[in-house]
Design a protein around this motif. Structure first.
Motif, mmCIF file in Angstrom:
data_model
loop_
_atom_site.group_PDB
_atom_site.id
_atom_site.type_symbol
_atom_site.label_atom_id
_atom_site.label_comp_id
_atom_site.label_asym_id
_atom_site.label_seq_id
_atom_site.Cartn_x
_atom_site.Cartn_y
_atom_site.Cartn_z
ATOM 1 N N ILE A 1 0.824 -1.205 0.000
ATOM 2 C CA ILE A 1 0.000 0.000 0.000
ATOM 3 C C ILE A 1 0.864 1.263 0.000
ATOM 4 O O ILE A 1 0.464 2.298 -0.537
ATOM 5 N N THR A 2 2.063 1.183 0.562
ATOM 6 C CA THR A 2 2.953 2.352 0.551
ATOM 7 C C THR A 2 3.304 2.720 -0.889
ATOM 8 O O THR A 2 3.226 3.892 -1.279
ATOM 9 N N ARG A 3 3.661 1.740 -1.696
ATOM 10 C CA ARG A 3 3.984 1.989 -3.112
ATOM 11 C C ARG A 3 2.727 2.389 -3.881
ATOM 12 O O ARG A 3 2.782 3.242 -4.764
ATOM 13 N N ALA A 4 1.596 1.760 -3.553
ATOM 14 C CA ALA A 4 0.342 2.082 -4.240
ATOM 15 C C ALA A 4 -0.047 3.541 -4.018
ATOM 16 O O ALA A 4 -0.502 4.224 -4.938
ATOM 17 N N GLU A 5 0.149 4.044 -2.785
ATOM 18 C CA GLU A 5 -0.155 5.450 -2.491
ATOM 19 C C GLU A 5 0.674 6.401 -3.348
ATOM 20 O O GLU A 5 0.256 7.520 -3.622
ATOM 21 N N LYS A 6 1.850 5.945 -3.772
ATOM 22 C CA LYS A 6 2.742 6.773 -4.591
ATOM 23 C C LYS A 6 2.499 6.586 -6.084
ATOM 24 O O LYS A 6 3.269 7.069 -6.907
#
Length: 132
Positions: A80-85
């Motif tokens: 989710i951290t990468r998805a938010e970016k």
């Protein structure tokens, strides 16, 4: 397809969702085709069960996507951290009703506005057949 988050709820157990382990959400989304027509309703729930190496957090999502001619379910982990970016992510998908029954594949998605909208596509093929 484009996807709009219509409604949902967030629980910040352990800290702000989705950046903290223990957070969770439920969501109701509408999926639209390239002409802007609604093609499906998505019912989902997600939780953040763990932190990944490097500090990112993993989210586990479980979704039911109802089209007029069948139903697809997705579930799995993604970063989710990468998805938010804005990084592309995917969830494994299984057709469970109608014309999609017995099909397997992936639901690819990219968050365009956190908590508001996504873009993506679903690819399915009959179980045992290679996708082309």
């Amino acid at each position: 397809m484009t996807e709009t988050i219509v409604d949902g709820s967030v629980r910040d157990l352990g800290g702000p969702y989705p950046r903290s382990v223990g957070g969770s959400s439920t969501y109701l989304d509408h999926l639209y085709d390239s002409a802007g027509s609604q093609v499906a309703v998505l019912y989902g729930k997600a939780n953040v069960p763990m932190r990944l190496g490097g500090g990112d957090v993993a989210e586990y999502s479980d979704e039911r996507i109802e089209f007029s001619d069948g139903v697809v379910e997705t579930q799995g982990f993604y970063d989710i951290t990468r998805a938010e970016k804005g990084a592309w992510q995917y969830l494994p998908a299984v057709g469970v009703e109608g014309r999609y029954r017995g099909m397997v594949g992936k639901r690819h998605f990219k968050i365009t506005k956190l908590g508001k909208s996504l873009v993506g596509w679903i690819e399915l093929c009959p179980a045992g057949k290679a996708a082309r």
